[in-house]
Design an enzyme around this catalytic site. Structure first.
Site, PDB file in Angstrom:
ATOM      1  N   GLY A   1       0.817  -1.201   0.000  1.00 25.27           N
ATOM      2  CA  GLY A   1       0.000   0.000   0.000  1.00 25.27           C
ATOM      3  C   GLY A   1       0.850   1.250   0.000  1.00 25.27           C
ATOM      4  O   GLY A   1       1.888   1.307  -0.656  1.00 25.27           O
TER       5      GLY A   1
ATOM      6  N   ASP B   1      12.441  -9.318  -1.393  1.00 31.40           N
ATOM      7  CA  ASP B   1      12.485  -8.071  -2.160  1.00 31.40           C
ATOM      8  C   ASP B   1      13.627  -7.178  -1.660  1.00 31.40           C
ATOM      9  O   ASP B   1      13.441  -5.991  -1.415  1.00 31.40           O
ATOM     10  CB  ASP B   1      11.151  -7.337  -2.053  1.00 31.40           C
ATOM     11  CG  ASP B   1      10.990  -6.274  -3.140  1.00 31.40           C
ATOM     12  OD1 ASP B   1      11.718  -6.352  -4.151  1.00 31.40           O
ATOM     13  OD2 ASP B   1      10.151  -5.371  -2.972  1.00 31.40           O
TER      14      ASP B   1
END
EC number: 2.7.11.1
Length: 776
Positions: A531, A644
């Site tokens: 988000g 990541d």
């Protein structure tokens, strides 16, 4: 009497000072032209050894012979490039020495001239001229000797020393400086006359009597800078120099096949011009450092940076990769001379700035000086924090460190700084008023309260016992905190806003809305798969980062999964992790509150507008990021696989310490770790290492290949790791640790995951490197 069989031009000028560094000129860096071209430079070790590199990026020292070179050449004080060969003046004997890369140890100077002493030398297309004398003592002028090669591909097959360059009138003159081109040489006589001779000297078409202080020659042209006006003038073949720039004067010039470059007097930046060159081509020169010396080959220019004496090369005619990749060596900034006092506008280079305890001079004879021109201003983004003096040049400091009005105008931040200073003073006054007012009010309240104490001692204690307490049910091992006395049914428990590391709090939604100004876009720090991330200031003044889940994240995950992840995140505490401080799950929202990292991401420091990181800081960040990743892999139970790892997920806190971010809230399937998952993190960390070492993005669409691993790994495996090291910052004196780190990065990004080291091994290696330190 002037023989008619020889052509020469005389231009009378007075008191001429010339600085040259070009084709057929003399300097501490020089290039040989043509298909067999190469660059050479004199190192800054104090031994005046010569380092050369060619188009194949084969680097070699002529004084420390590798296996492929038989014999070796002597140390040298100045260099000059011709067509496929270079010539030099030796530093110990002041004799001429010429060579090509086929056999650098063979002296191509004719025997008749090998034992003469020379103070300067200039190589042309297929001829050489040198001024007799000693560079380290005696007068700075002497007669000129010339010799000619009949075949550039086989220098020893024909030596025509008594050739078209031999002229009785020229033999009678005393010269101070000389340059050479294709079929001509030009020199400045003792009396200040500029004389050109040779079979093609008439093609130069000199048309004025300017007094030049800087002079350089190309193959068929000559450019000079007027001493009086500072204006640039060029003569000869116009295709070599094109339209001339209207800039402040240049203090050094360099000539290529179809271009010239110059070092500006004011900021020591480099500017290039020539045929088919536009402003974008001219700006291809590096703009992060000024230069003290430059030289050009056909289409490439190389120079010695004033910041750190490191070599840098770039193509002039296009923005593609340079033909030549110079070695990571510090090079001499200028030629040694017997001048005791360098004079006004000059300074004597001080070897102590290289921080080598045993290095007191870059010259073989310690009574010699290297005199360099003073800088006046700095490149854009820098301001002069000190002025030039006889022993040091002006110092250029990044505008990000500008702290007073003396640099506001240069850095174009005067209005902003003044406004900020005024606002700061206003805030301090308001703060002082509030503190005094609160102190007086508190004292009055205390006096009133003391008068009621006797009446309150009989009160019932049951009022306190009836107040219920609710605690966070997710963070089992954390301290409980008192909730709102009137909680809203079916909503999460609400906690006070006091935040301290070691406790995970539950926040009110209204509180976080106020802290982020309603989650407004101007408070947004970034966006990710989870988000949005917002900067927030809590009511007690603490800065935090609030991560707000988007609708897709909420829809595709259930409450139980969210609670399970929170349970794990609550237990994670490490100095190199962005730690969770609290959360909010009211009204279907999923908000995570993290420590705020004021210095942004590693990505923005490497590739964005934030301040550059020096090598000590980069090594520290490597080590700290490895510690954070090792903590996730080996100390958290169950282990957390990041999946990541990248420079934008490595943040820097208030003390510029690295923190791993964005590692939580994955699905339960993703949370199941395996060795292959950890090896994936190691690969990603290897990419981070390559970015830090090279300063290049992981994916650069403007480069070929675009991927950093595809570009760097072949170079490292060929033993050319030096080619990937970032040269935009000051390099350490010993670059060996950086080359070892490049080899470590190559191991981490190997295609076969079984060949990659684990993060613990990487951490141990980095720890050894950092503890050993870097010498600057």
């Amino acid at each position: 009497m002037q023989p008619n069989s020889h052509i020469f031009v005389i231009i009378t000028i007075s008191s001429l000072i010339i600085t040259v560094s070009a084709y057929g000129s003399t300097g501490t860096i020089a290039a040989a032209f043509g298909e067999n071209g190469f660059f050479c430079a004199i190192d800054a070790s104090g031994k005046q050894e010569v380092i050369c590199w060619d188009r194949g990026n084969t680097n070699r020292s002529l004084n420390r012979p590798p296996g492929e070179i038989s014999g070796y050449s002597p140390p040298m004080t100045s260099l000059s490039g011709g067509e496929g060969f270079l010539c030099a003046i030796t530093s110990n004997t002041s004799r001429a020495f010429c060579w090509n890369l086929e056999d650098p140890s063979e002296n191509l100077v004719p025997r008749a001239f090998q034992y003469n002493s020379y103070l300067q030398i200039a190589s042309g297309n297929n001829h050489v001229c040198a001024i007799s004398g000693l560079y380290y003592s005696g007068p700075d002028y002497g007669p000129v000797h010339c010799w000619e090669y009949s075949d550039n591909t086989n220098f020893t097959s024909g030596l025509l020393w008594n050739s078209s360059f031999h002229n009785p009138y020229i033999d009678s003159l005393m010269f101070r400086k000389i340059v050479s081109g294709d079929g001509f040489s030009c020199g400045v006589t003792k009396d200040g006359d500029l004389v050109c001779w040779g079979p093609k000297s008439n093609l130069l078409n000199f048309s004025n009597n300017e007094e030049f202080e800087v002079l350089a020659s190309g193959r068929n042209s000559v450019c000079g800078v007027s001493k009086d006006s500072g204006q640039l003038h060029c003569f000869g073949d116009e295709t070599e120099f094109g339209s001339l720039p209207n800039r402040p004067r240049f203090i050094a010039l360099s000539a290529g096949a179809n271009h010239y470059c110059g070092i500006r007097e004011d900021d020591h930046g480099v500017e290039c011009w020539g045929r088919n060159l536009n402003s974008s081509s001219s700006s291809s020169a590096p703009n992060t450092s000024g230069f003290v010396a430059i030289s050009s080959s056909d289409s490439t220019t190389c120079g010695v940076r004033e910041l750190d004496l490191v070599l840098d090369c770039w193509r002039v005619h296009d923005s593609s990769k340079a033909d030549y990749s110079p070695p990571l060596e510090l090079c001499s900034p200028g030629m040694c001379s017997p001048r005791g006092n360098c004079g006004d506008g000059w300074f004597a280079f001080n070897a102590s700035i290289l921080k080598e305890s045993e290095l007191t001079s870059l010259c073989s004879f310690h009574n010699l000086n290297i005199c360099l021109r003073c800088g006046i201003s700095c490149l854009e983004g820098y301001f002069p924090s000190s002025t030039c003096n006889p022993n040091a040049d002006r110092v250029c400091t990044p505008c990000s460190l500008c702290q007073n009005s003396s640099c506001y105008g240069i850095c174009k931040i005067r209005a902003t700084k003044s406004k900020e200073h005024e606002q700061k003073e206003q805030r301090e006054v308001r703060r002082l008023v509030i503190i005094i007012g609160c102190s007086v009010l508190g004292f009055l309240v205390m006096l009133i309260g003391l008068s009621f104490i006797p009446k309150m001692t009989k009160g019932s204690k049951r009022d306190d016992e009836e107040r219920s307490k609710m605690t966070c049910c997710f963070c089992f091992d954390k301290n409980s905190v008192e909730a709102d006395p009137d909680p809203v049914p079916h909503q999460s428990v609400l906690l006070p806003t006091a935040v301290s590391l070691g406790e995970t709090k539950i926040f009110r939604l209204s509180e976080l809305k106020d802290a982020t100004h309603g989650f407004k876009e101007f408070n947004e720090l970034g966006r990710g798969s989870f988000g949005f991330v917002y900067k927030a200031v809590l009511s007690d003044g603490i800065h935090v980062a609030v991560k707000r889940a988007n609708a897709a994240t909420i829809i595709h995950s259930n409450n139980r999964g969210f609670e399970s992840e929170l349970e794990i995140l609550c237990k994670i505490r490490h100095n190199n992790i962005v730690n969770l401080l609290g959360y909010c799950s009211e009204m279907g929202e999923r908000l995570l509150v993290y420590e705020y990292m004021p210095h942004g991401t590693l990505h923005d420091h490497l590739h964005g507008d934030l301040s550059q990181l020096d090598w000590s800081m980069r090594l520290k960040i490597m080590l700290q990021a490895a510690r954070g990743l090792d903590y996730l892999h080996n100390e958290v139970d169950p282990p957390i696989i990041h999946r990541d790892v990248k420079t934008s997920n490595i943040l820097l806190d208030g003390e510029m310490c690295a923190r791993i971010a964005d590692f939580g809230l994955v699905s339960s399937n993703e949370r199941d770790s395996s060795n292959s998952d950890r090896e994936g993190d190691v690969y990603d960390f290897g990419i981070v290492l390559l970015e830090i070492l090279s300063g290049r993005k992981a994916i650069d669409r403007e480069s070929d290949p675009a991927g950093i691993a595809e570009w760097a790994v072949p170079l490292i495996r060929k033993g050319k790791a030096a080619a990937i090291i970032d040269r935009n910052i000051c390099l350490p004196r010993n670059v060996e640790p950086l080359l070892k780190l490049a080899e470590l990065a190559e191991l981490a990004v190997r295609e076969n995951s079984n060949e990659r080291p684990n993060i613990r091994n990487i951490l141990c290696f980095l720890d050894l490197i950092v503890k050993s330190g870097l010498t600057f």
